[in-house]
Design a protein around this motif. Structure first.
Motif, PDB file in Angstrom:
ATOM      1  N   LEU A  36       0.852  -1.186   0.000  1.00  0.00           N
ATOM      2  CA  LEU A  36       0.000   0.000   0.000  1.00  0.00           C
ATOM      3  C   LEU A  36       0.889   1.237   0.000  1.00  0.00           C
ATOM      4  CD1 LEU A  36      -2.547  -1.143   2.749  1.00  0.00           C
ATOM      5  CD2 LEU A  36      -2.651  -1.541   0.264  1.00  0.00           C
ATOM      6  N   ILE A  37       0.650   2.111  -0.957  1.00  0.00           N
ATOM      7  CA  ILE A  37       1.463   3.318  -1.093  1.00  0.00           C
ATOM      8  C   ILE A  37       0.547   4.528  -1.017  1.00  0.00           C
ATOM      9  CG2 ILE A  37       3.166   4.516  -2.532  1.00  0.00           C
ATOM     10  CD1 ILE A  37       3.283   1.720  -4.057  1.00  0.00           C
ATOM     11  N   LYS A  38       0.963   5.532  -0.253  1.00  0.00           N
ATOM     12  CA  LYS A  38       0.202   6.770  -0.171  1.00  0.00           C
ATOM     13  C   LYS A  38       1.131   7.933  -0.459  1.00  0.00           C
ATOM     14  CE  LYS A  38      -2.984   9.481   2.630  1.00  0.00           C
ATOM     15  NZ  LYS A  38      -3.768   9.554   3.885  1.00  0.00           N
ATOM     16  N   GLY A  39       0.684   8.768  -1.401  1.00  0.00           N
ATOM     17  CA  GLY A  39       1.479   9.924  -1.777  1.00  0.00           C
ATOM     18  C   GLY A  39       1.573  10.946  -0.656  1.00  0.00           C
ATOM     19  N   GLY A  40       2.637  11.741  -0.707  1.00  0.00           N
ATOM     20  CA  GLY A  40       2.848  12.774   0.296  1.00  0.00           C
ATOM     21  C   GLY A  40       2.229  14.094  -0.106  1.00  0.00           C
ATOM     22  N   ASP A  41       2.921  15.175   0.191  1.00  0.00           N
ATOM     23  CA  ASP A  41       2.389  16.509  -0.069  1.00  0.00           C
ATOM     24  C   ASP A  41       2.657  16.995  -1.490  1.00  0.00           C
ATOM     25  OD1 ASP A  41       1.512  16.610   2.530  1.00  0.00           O
ATOM     26  OD2 ASP A  41       3.342  17.566   3.272  1.00  0.00           O
ATOM     27  N   VAL A  42       3.578  16.322  -2.188  1.00  0.00           N
ATOM     28  CA  VAL A  42       3.937  16.769  -3.532  1.00  0.00           C
ATOM     29  C   VAL A  42       3.977  15.570  -4.470  1.00  0.00           C
ATOM     30  CG1 VAL A  42       5.303  18.713  -2.676  1.00  0.00           C
ATOM     31  CG2 VAL A  42       6.418  16.516  -3.111  1.00  0.00           C
ATOM     32  N   GLU A  43       3.935  15.855  -5.743  1.00  0.00           N
ATOM     33  CA  GLU A  43       4.105  14.810  -6.756  1.00  0.00           C
ATOM     34  C   GLU A  43       5.526  14.251  -6.658  1.00  0.00           C
ATOM     35  OE1 GLU A  43       4.978  15.483 -11.194  1.00  0.00           O
ATOM     36  OE2 GLU A  43       2.781  15.307 -11.069  1.00  0.00           O
ATOM     37  N   GLN A  44       5.648  12.926  -6.761  1.00  0.00           N
ATOM     38  CA  GLN A  44       6.968  12.306  -6.666  1.00  0.00           C
ATOM     39  C   GLN A  44       7.143  11.243  -7.744  1.00  0.00           C
ATOM     40  OE1 GLN A  44       6.682  11.638  -2.190  1.00  0.00           O
ATOM     41  NE2 GLN A  44       8.876  11.980  -2.438  1.00  0.00           N
ATOM     42  N   ASP A  45       8.361  11.147  -8.236  1.00  0.00           N
ATOM     43  CA  ASP A  45       8.718  10.110  -9.198  1.00  0.00           C
ATOM     44  C   ASP A  45       9.266   8.906  -8.442  1.00  0.00           C
ATOM     45  OD1 ASP A  45       8.058  11.501 -11.583  1.00  0.00           O
ATOM     46  OD2 ASP A  45       9.909  12.675 -11.390  1.00  0.00           O
ATOM     47  N   ILE A  46       8.568   7.781  -8.548  1.00  0.00           N
ATOM     48  CA  ILE A  46       8.994   6.537  -7.921  1.00  0.00           C
ATOM     49  C   ILE A  46       9.709   5.721  -8.992  1.00  0.00           C
ATOM     50  CG2 ILE A  46       8.279   4.535  -6.591  1.00  0.00           C
ATOM     51  CD1 ILE A  46       7.524   7.176  -5.286  1.00  0.00           C
ATOM     52  N   SER A  47      10.980   5.446  -8.795  1.00  0.00           N
ATOM     53  CA  SER A  47      11.735   4.740  -9.830  1.00  0.00           C
ATOM     54  C   SER A  47      11.570   3.230  -9.745  1.00  0.00           C
ATOM     55  CB  SER A  47      13.221   5.111  -9.746  1.00  0.00           C
ATOM     56  OG  SER A  47      13.755   4.761  -8.489  1.00  0.00           O
TER      57      SER A  47
END
Length: 248
Positions: A36-47
């Motif tokens: 389960l993944i939840k984004g933070g406060d900003v857009e992020q690139d997950i490699s």
């Protein structure tokens, strides 16, 4: 920009949690769950997202001391790169198989150094890896249980259990994972052939389990015995008599 800088050092960044369908497993068993993944406060690139099977191995130091280091037994690549939006939630199901040489953690000794866990990592570009650790409870197969039961029956107590870094080479079989487990037994009283200590190491496979037995005798030093026990009820039932012959 300020939020992106904070996210790059792990503040307000993505969070990960691995949920297993069961944490109680046997070596070589299939297991499954979801990340389960939840984004933070900003857009992020997950490699990418990776799952690692970890343990602690005993390593001898140059000054004859002992240290315990984290050791990766196996790993699985769960996902390639993607972009995670602020607050976005994702669930990634997975299926995997424990290596047959996964150390056993559930053992009848108070001096148990054997631990196994899954570690999940988000490979976030330009960021500290977000990670999640989940303990696993690994139980012995029928052959190992038969040896543990027989040693108890013969009056030997498990004094210590740990995982060594390296490989077993018994001639007729070898280990492959880069680490191996040792179960150290001591007799509860007098033994006929002066046995001071017995160490058991197991290399399980799908249809059989290899066993390396180290005997420390007071009068003749260390000796080794290797055997292979097929995973058949009759062979498992014969473990006690084979071990009795060896221990005298």
């Amino acid at each position: 920009m300020f939020k992106k800088i904070l996210a790059s050092v792990g503040i307000g960044a993505a969070k990960v949690d691995t949920v297993l369908h069961t944490e109680h497993l046997l070596p070589g068993q299939d297991f499954s769950g979801e990340i389960l993944i939840k984004g933070g406060d900003v857009e992020q690139d997950i490699s990418g997202i990776d799952l690692a099977l970890m343990t602690k191995v005993k390593v001898e130091t140059e000054d004859d001391g002992v240290e315990y280091h984290n050791f990766c037994i196996d790993n699985w690549h769960i996902s390639d790169s993607f972009k995670l939006q602020p607050g976005e939630e994702r669930a990634l199901p997975f299926n995997a198989t424990l290596p047959s040489e996964t150390p056993i953690t559930e053992l009848p000794t108070s001096n148990n150094k054997c631990v196994v866990w899954l570690q999940t990592g988000l490979n976030i570009d330009m960021a500290i890896d977000a990670s999640d650790k989940d303990s696993l409870y690994i139980y012995p197969n029928d052959v190992v249980k038969a040896f543990i039961s027989a040693m108890d029956e013969f009056g030997y107590k498990m004094a210590k259990a740990d995982v060594e870094k390296g490989y077993l080479n018994a001639g007729s079989f070898n280990s492959n994972s880069g680490c191996y487990q040792e179960l150290e037994y001591r007799p509860g009283g007098f033994t006929l052939f002066g046995i001071k200590e017995v160490e058991l190491s197991f290399v399980p496979e799908q249809h059989q389990t290899h066993v390396l037995i180290e005997l420390d005798r007071a009068f003749s030093g260390d000796g080794y015995k290797a055997m292979t026990i097929p995973h058949h009820p009759d062979e498992v039932a014969a473990v006690e008599s084979r071990l009795r012959d060896l221990l005298g």
